[in-house]
Design an enzyme around this catalytic site. Structure first.
Site, PDB file in Angstrom:
ATOM      1  N   GLY A  13     -32.805  34.104  26.350  1.00 15.12           N
ATOM      2  CA  GLY A  13     -32.077  32.776  26.385  1.00 15.12           C
ATOM      3  C   GLY A  13     -31.612  32.118  27.425  1.00 15.12           C
ATOM      4  O   GLY A  13     -31.462  31.546  28.161  1.00 15.12           O
ATOM      5  N   ASN A  15     -32.224  29.118  26.004  1.00 12.54           N
ATOM      6  CA  ASN A  15     -30.858  27.545  25.695  1.00 12.54           C
ATOM      7  C   ASN A  15     -30.097  28.422  26.151  1.00 12.54           C
ATOM      8  O   ASN A  15     -29.017  27.127  26.785  1.00 12.54           O
ATOM      9  CB  ASN A  15     -30.638  27.962  24.038  1.00 12.54           C
ATOM     10  CG  ASN A  15     -31.619  27.373  23.021  1.00 12.54           C
ATOM     11  OD1 ASN A  15     -31.143  26.073  22.905  1.00 12.54           O
ATOM     12  ND2 ASN A  15     -32.772  27.989  22.035  1.00 12.54           N
ATOM     13  N   MET A  91     -28.259  37.128  17.639  1.00 10.67           N
ATOM     14  CA  MET A  91     -28.672  37.457  16.569  1.00 10.67           C
ATOM     15  C   MET A  91     -27.915  38.754  15.286  1.00 10.67           C
ATOM     16  O   MET A  91     -28.918  39.074  15.062  1.00 10.67           O
ATOM     17  CB  MET A  91     -30.352  37.736  16.658  1.00 10.67           C
ATOM     18  CG  MET A  91     -31.128  37.112  17.168  1.00 10.67           C
ATOM     19  SD  MET A  91     -31.076  35.639  16.414  1.00 10.67           S
ATOM     20  CE  MET A  91     -32.931  35.468  15.114  1.00 10.67           C
ATOM     21  N   ILE A  93     -25.232  38.933  13.349  1.00 12.81           N
ATOM     22  CA  ILE A  93     -23.767  38.201  11.810  1.00 12.81           C
ATOM     23  C   ILE A  93     -22.592  38.871  11.827  1.00 12.81           C
ATOM     24  O   ILE A  93     -21.822  40.109  12.052  1.00 12.81           O
ATOM     25  CB  ILE A  93     -24.524  39.050  10.426  1.00 12.81           C
ATOM     26  CG1 ILE A  93     -26.036  37.983  10.055  1.00 12.81           C
ATOM     27  CG2 ILE A  93     -23.050  38.122   9.625  1.00 12.81           C
ATOM     28  CD1 ILE A  93     -26.383  38.773   8.755  1.00 12.81           C
ATOM     29  N   LEU A  94     -21.161  37.903  11.986  1.00 14.24           N
ATOM     30  CA  LEU A  94     -20.203  38.252  12.811  1.00 14.24           C
ATOM     31  C   LEU A  94     -18.994  37.447  11.410  1.00 14.24           C
ATOM     32  O   LEU A  94     -19.803  37.682  10.525  1.00 14.24           O
ATOM     33  CB  LEU A  94     -19.751  36.394  13.396  1.00 14.24           C
ATOM     34  CG  LEU A  94     -20.277  37.074  15.331  1.00 14.24           C
ATOM     35  CD1 LEU A  94     -20.468  35.715  15.435  1.00 14.24           C
ATOM     36  CD2 LEU A  94     -19.743  37.657  15.842  1.00 14.24           C
ATOM     37  N   ASN A 108     -23.589  26.374  17.707  1.00 14.71           N
ATOM     38  CA  ASN A 108     -24.763  28.081  17.168  1.00 14.71           C
ATOM     39  C   ASN A 108     -25.749  26.715  17.256  1.00 14.71           C
ATOM     40  O   ASN A 108     -25.532  25.479  16.732  1.00 14.71           O
ATOM     41  CB  ASN A 108     -24.458  28.477  15.469  1.00 14.71           C
ATOM     42  CG  ASN A 108     -25.800  29.399  15.171  1.00 14.71           C
ATOM     43  OD1 ASN A 108     -26.156  30.414  16.759  1.00 14.71           O
ATOM     44  ND2 ASN A 108     -26.253  29.220  14.524  1.00 14.71           N
ATOM     45  N   HIS A 110     -29.436  26.801  15.542  1.00 14.58           N
ATOM     46  CA  HIS A 110     -30.920  27.352  14.450  1.00 14.58           C
ATOM     47  C   HIS A 110     -31.581  26.518  14.187  1.00 14.58           C
ATOM     48  O   HIS A 110     -31.721  25.400  14.464  1.00 14.58           O
ATOM     49  CB  HIS A 110     -29.591  27.418  12.826  1.00 14.58           C
ATOM     50  CG  HIS A 110     -30.308  27.817  12.330  1.00 14.58           C
ATOM     51  ND1 HIS A 110     -30.663  29.237  12.056  1.00 14.58           N
ATOM     52  CD2 HIS A 110     -31.174  27.514  10.791  1.00 14.58           C
ATOM     53  CE1 HIS A 110     -31.131  29.386  11.332  1.00 14.58           C
ATOM     54  NE2 HIS A 110     -31.944  28.706  10.727  1.00 14.58           N
TER      55      HIS A 110
END
Ligand code: GAR
Length: 197
Positions: A13, A15, A91, A93-94, A108, A110
């Site tokens: 966490g 970020n 982490m 995938i939605l 997001n 990346h």
């Protein structure tokens, strides 16, 4: 009225902390929930220390049923009524259904200069390719993985002696600068890509 921001995490966490710390004073947004798919994510303690409401939706009982997990995530998010979602080291995938619910309202970060290196192991892949520069990207989330309109990028020169770890550490420092800067601009209605440094 402040813009309400929910932050999705899976791990440490850092970020999330950078985003949360930026949302103070005259900033037009405030963090309203830090939500993890892992009950033991280190970022949950960090969020509690910052007095941000936290919760988790453990993905494990859902097995391969991504749609049901996303429904549970959506239900918990709805309680917090965010205007925006920031994925910060989330982490999972939605599903397209979940993403479409949040079209134009989910960001997001990346760890690569997209469109290069979608997915995992981005630092090792940049080194293996002999890239002279690497970096990170903040983008709007669309159903395609690590795709979507780019809101900002930060470049990091690759050094001769870099390992995946040393490069990741320098990219992470830039992530902590880029994500808050992009969020602030986005809340103010600015979507032209920001380039750092
Ligand atoms: C960050 O490097 C972020 O860019 C990456 O995970 C790390 C999370 O660190 N995200 C992804 O790889 C998403 N595809 P943090 O938990 O300390 O913010």
């Amino acid at each position: 009225m402040s813009t309400r921001v929910a932050i999705l995490i899976s791990g440490g966490g850092s970020n999330m902390v950078a985003l949360a710390r930026s949302m103070t004073g005259d900033h037009p947004a405030r963090p309203v929930l830090v939500l993890s798919n892992r009950p033991d994510a280190g970022g949950l303690d960090k969020a509690r220390a910052l007095d941000i409401p936290t919760d988790f939706v453990d993905h494990r009982p859902f097995g391969q049923d991504r749609a049901s997990f996303d429904d549970a995530l959506q239900a918990r998010l709805a309680e917090a009524a965010p205007d925006l979602i920031c994925c910060a080291g989330f982490m999972r995938i939605l599903t397209a259904g979940f993403v479409e619910t949040w079209t134009g309202r989910m960001l997001n970060i990346h760890p690569s200069l997209l469109p290069k290196y979608r997915g995992l192991n981005t630092h090792a892949r940049a080194l293996a390719a002999g890239d002279a520069e690497h970096g990170c990207t903040v983008h709007l989330v669309t159903p395609e993985l690590d795709d979507g309109p780019i809101l900002g990028q930060a470049r990091v020169p690759v050094q001769d002696r870099d390992t995946a770890e040393t490069l990741a550490a320098r990219v992470l420092e830039m992530e902590h600068r880029l994500y808050p800067a992009v969020l602030r601009r986005f809340v103010d209605g600015e979507t032209a890509p920001l380039c750092l440094p």
